[in-house]
Design an enzyme around this catalytic site. Sequence first.
Site, PDB file in Angstrom:
ATOM      1  N   CYS A  95       7.193   1.606 -10.284  1.00  0.00           N
ATOM      2  CA  CYS A  95       6.819   0.388 -11.014  1.00  0.00           C
ATOM      3  C   CYS A  95       6.605   0.665 -12.498  1.00  0.00           C
ATOM      4  O   CYS A  95       7.276   0.069 -13.358  1.00  0.00           O
ATOM      5  CB  CYS A  95       5.591  -0.249 -10.373  1.00  0.00           C
ATOM      6  SG  CYS A  95       4.220   0.893 -10.096  1.00  0.00           S
TER       7      CYS A  95
HETATM    8  N1  LIG Z   1       2.360  -1.819  -4.545  1.00  0.00           N
HETATM    9  C1  LIG Z   1       3.206  -1.658  -5.552  1.00  0.00           C
HETATM   10  O1  LIG Z   1       3.053  -2.283  -6.621  1.00  0.00           O
HETATM   11  C2  LIG Z   1       4.346  -0.717  -5.443  1.00  0.00           C
HETATM   12  C3  LIG Z   1       4.507   0.116  -4.375  1.00  0.00           C
HETATM   13  N2  LIG Z   1       5.559   0.986  -4.327  1.00  0.00           N
HETATM   14  C4  LIG Z   1       5.704   1.952  -3.243  1.00  0.00           C
HETATM   15  O2  LIG Z   1       6.030   1.281  -2.037  1.00  0.00           O
HETATM   16  C5  LIG Z   1       5.429   1.942  -0.943  1.00  0.00           C
HETATM   17  C6  LIG Z   1       4.554   0.941  -0.214  1.00  0.00           C
HETATM   18  O3  LIG Z   1       3.554   0.497  -1.125  1.00  0.00           O
HETATM   19  P1  LIG Z   1       2.613  -0.731  -0.805  1.00  0.00           P
HETATM   20  O4  LIG Z   1       3.398  -1.868  -0.292  1.00  0.00           O
HETATM   21  O5  LIG Z   1       1.759  -0.900  -1.999  1.00  0.00           O
HETATM   22  O6  LIG Z   1       1.748  -0.072   0.378  1.00  0.00           O
HETATM   23  P2  LIG Z   1       0.788  -0.737   1.438  1.00  0.00           P
HETATM   24  O7  LIG Z   1      -0.304   0.239   1.669  1.00  0.00           O
HETATM   25  O8  LIG Z   1       0.430  -2.115   1.007  1.00  0.00           O
HETATM   26  O9  LIG Z   1       1.703  -0.821   2.754  1.00  0.00           O
HETATM   27  C7  LIG Z   1       2.132   0.316   3.457  1.00  0.00           C
HETATM   28  C8  LIG Z   1       2.871  -0.137   4.699  1.00  0.00           C
HETATM   29  O10 LIG Z   1       3.320   0.996   5.439  1.00  0.00           O
HETATM   30  C9  LIG Z   1       2.897   0.861   6.820  1.00  0.00           C
HETATM   31  N3  LIG Z   1       2.825   2.210   7.366  1.00  0.00           N
HETATM   32  C10 LIG Z   1       1.885   3.153   7.149  1.00  0.00           C
HETATM   33  N4  LIG Z   1       2.206   4.299   7.821  1.00  0.00           N
HETATM   34  C11 LIG Z   1       3.373   4.047   8.463  1.00  0.00           C
HETATM   35  C12 LIG Z   1       4.209   4.816   9.337  1.00  0.00           C
HETATM   36  N5  LIG Z   1       3.890   6.080   9.656  1.00  0.00           N
HETATM   37  N6  LIG Z   1       5.317   4.256   9.838  1.00  0.00           N
HETATM   38  C13 LIG Z   1       5.634   2.973   9.540  1.00  0.00           C
HETATM   39  N7  LIG Z   1       4.886   2.183   8.722  1.00  0.00           N
HETATM   40  C14 LIG Z   1       3.777   2.720   8.185  1.00  0.00           C
HETATM   41  C15 LIG Z   1       1.586   0.106   6.679  1.00  0.00           C
HETATM   42  O11 LIG Z   1       1.180  -0.516   7.867  1.00  0.00           O
HETATM   43  P3  LIG Z   1       0.169   0.181   8.911  1.00  0.00           P
HETATM   44  O12 LIG Z   1      -0.675   1.182   8.153  1.00  0.00           O
HETATM   45  O13 LIG Z   1      -0.625  -0.941   9.488  1.00  0.00           O
HETATM   46  O14 LIG Z   1       1.063   0.851   9.897  1.00  0.00           O
HETATM   47  C16 LIG Z   1       2.015  -0.944   5.660  1.00  0.00           C
HETATM   48  O15 LIG Z   1       2.822  -1.919   6.281  1.00  0.00           O
HETATM   49  C17 LIG Z   1       4.637   3.134  -1.512  1.00  0.00           C
HETATM   50  O16 LIG Z   1       5.382   4.305  -1.426  1.00  0.00           O
HETATM   51  C18 LIG Z   1       4.429   2.735  -2.964  1.00  0.00           C
HETATM   52  O17 LIG Z   1       4.319   3.865  -3.778  1.00  0.00           O
HETATM   53  C19 LIG Z   1       6.520   0.978  -5.290  1.00  0.00           C
HETATM   54  C20 LIG Z   1       6.413   0.180  -6.373  1.00  0.00           C
HETATM   55  C21 LIG Z   1       5.294  -0.716  -6.570  1.00  0.00           C
HETATM   56  C1  LIG Z   2      -2.536   0.594  -9.520  1.00  0.00           C
HETATM   57  C2  LIG Z   2      -1.975   1.762  -8.776  1.00  0.00           C
HETATM   58  O1  LIG Z   2      -2.676   2.473  -8.076  1.00  0.00           O
HETATM   59  N1  LIG Z   2      -0.671   1.959  -8.921  1.00  0.00           N
HETATM   60  C3  LIG Z   2       0.036   3.033  -8.260  1.00  0.00           C
HETATM   61  C4  LIG Z   2       1.453   2.943  -8.666  1.00  0.00           C
HETATM   62  C5  LIG Z   2       2.207   1.942  -7.826  1.00  0.00           C
HETATM   63  C6  LIG Z   2       3.014   2.598  -6.796  1.00  0.00           C
HETATM   64  O2  LIG Z   2       2.853   2.318  -5.640  1.00  0.00           O
HETATM   65  O3  LIG Z   2       3.809   3.596  -7.213  1.00  0.00           O
HETATM   66  P1  LIG Z   2       5.370   3.711  -7.157  1.00  0.00           P
HETATM   67  O4  LIG Z   2       5.910   2.699  -8.056  1.00  0.00           O
HETATM   68  O5  LIG Z   2       5.623   5.100  -7.619  1.00  0.00           O
HETATM   69  O6  LIG Z   2       5.852   3.598  -5.768  1.00  0.00           O
HETATM   70  C7  LIG Z   2      -0.426   4.399  -8.664  1.00  0.00           C
HETATM   71  O7  LIG Z   2      -0.858   4.615  -9.792  1.00  0.00           O
HETATM   72  O8  LIG Z   2      -0.247   5.324  -7.856  1.00  0.00           O
END
Ligand SMILES: NC(=O)C1=CN([C@@H]2O[C@H](COP(=O)(O)OP(=O)(O)OC[C@H]3O[C@@H](n4cnc5c(N)ncnc54)[C@H](OP(=O)(O)O)[C@@H]3O)[C@@H](O)[C@H]2O)C=CC1
Ligand SMILES: CC(=O)N[C@@H](CCC(=O)OP(=O)(O)O)C(=O)O
Length: 334
Positions: free
Chosen positions: A155
């Site tokens: 992000c």
């Molecule tokens: N949030 C953001 O702004 C951004 C996030 N990302 C990346 O995207 C990914 C997800 O982030 P985010 O949506 O914030 O995370 P969340 O914590 O909101 O969601 C994680 C998801 O993964 C599931 N999960 C956890 N363990 C497992 C497993 N072993 N097998 C299958 N499913 C699993 C969780 O459900 P449950 O635990 O109930 O199984 C949940 O649905 C991360 O790698 C993050 O770095 C990238 C860019 C931006």
């Molecule tokens: C506010 C906050 O905690 N932000 C996350 C970055 C968001 C994320 O999930 O990272 P990726 O884009 O690398 O997947 C962090 O700093 O780790």
Amino acid sequence: MKVVIIGASGYSGAELASLVAKHPQLTLAACYVSEQSLDKGKLLSDLYPEHLGLLDTPLLPLSERAYSDIENSADFVCLCTDHKVSVDLAPRFLSMGKKVFDLSGGYRLSSNEDYQTYYGFEHQHTELLNEAAYGLAEWNSEAIAKAQLIAVAGCYPTAALNALKPLQQAGLLAEQPVIINAVSGVTGAGRKASVGTHFCEVSLAPYGLFNHRHSPEIEQHLGHKVLFTPHLGNFPRGILETIYVQLKADVTSEQVTQAYQVLADEPLIRLLGSKIPSIKGVAKQPYVDIAWQQQGSQLIVMAAIDNLLKGAAGQALQCINLAMGLPHSTGLKG
Ligand SMILES: NC(=O)C1=CN([C@@H]2O[C@H](COP(=O)(O)OP(=O)(O)OC[C@H]3O[C@@H](n4cnc5c(N)ncnc54)[C@H](OP(=O)(O)O)[C@@H]3O)[C@@H](O)[C@H]2O)C=CC1
Ligand SMILES: CC(=O)N[C@@H](CCC(=O)OP(=O)(O)O)C(=O)O
């Protein structure tokens, strides 16, 4: 094409599920959570009532049986899971011949050492690090279209790289590190509860000084040193970056404006010139807003995105579109 989402109950997974469900040429085949998940069996719309009617899709446990269902039903597998979980899951789906779109940082860096330093784990599938295409849609479309594994860009890096690559490509950056101050809303930290991201606890504070995992990601894909400091702010979604650039001597404002023209025709990039971008301007929008002001050889660039759209699910959809030979903004613009 049929899309399966792993980690669909999380913030980025649910956002991607809603985009896929609305896309003219995609079908949301199934949504998965971990085998032990407290949410298994619930509907995605139970967790996200704003998607009632659109995402009345059950959250299935990722069991052994699920793998054979996915093998038989999916074209594309999207991993919206933690980095380490994605590192482990991607090879399994690749060996089934699926295209894998990983939203985590599990395959974004080329060096195993960086994984140890910045992610705190030893990468177990280093052979895939050079095969993964970096999913920065506007800049790597050919590789994204061809690859089996797409490491969707982070992000903060998405905002920083779109803001800085035009200057780097035009050879305008002086040698000094570029200083990036970034603020993210709390959805950036994911849906799982923790005191540090509890709404009542969050105000505005920096974190990850000198050692955030997005520093090597930005440097690797920019080809320039940066000093990157993220901050957590008390708003739900969006990222704003204020970027301090030392230009080479005698670089004119016309040269800077000209450098940004490389992005002028991009449908999901809005060049604001000297206007000030804001979180309000990008929240729930698929765009990167980029603006800049210059005094002599000092340039301040500002970039804003929605972390869950351009910073995650929106960009993942751009990559999926590229893999299908569609215009990358399909299903994202009005
Ligand atoms: N949030 C953001 O702004 C951004 C996030 N990302 C990346 O995207 C990914 C997800 O982030 P985010 O949506 O914030 O995370 P969340 O914590 O909101 O969601 C994680 C998801 O993964 C599931 N999960 C956890 N363990 C497992 C497993 N072993 N097998 C299958 N499913 C699993 C969780 O459900 P449950 O635990 O109930 O199984 C949940 O649905 C991360 O790698 C993050 O770095 C990238 C860019 C931006
Ligand atoms: C506010 C906050 O905690 N932000 C996350 C970055 C968001 C994320 O999930 O990272 P990726 O884009 O690398 O997947 C962090 O700093 O780790």
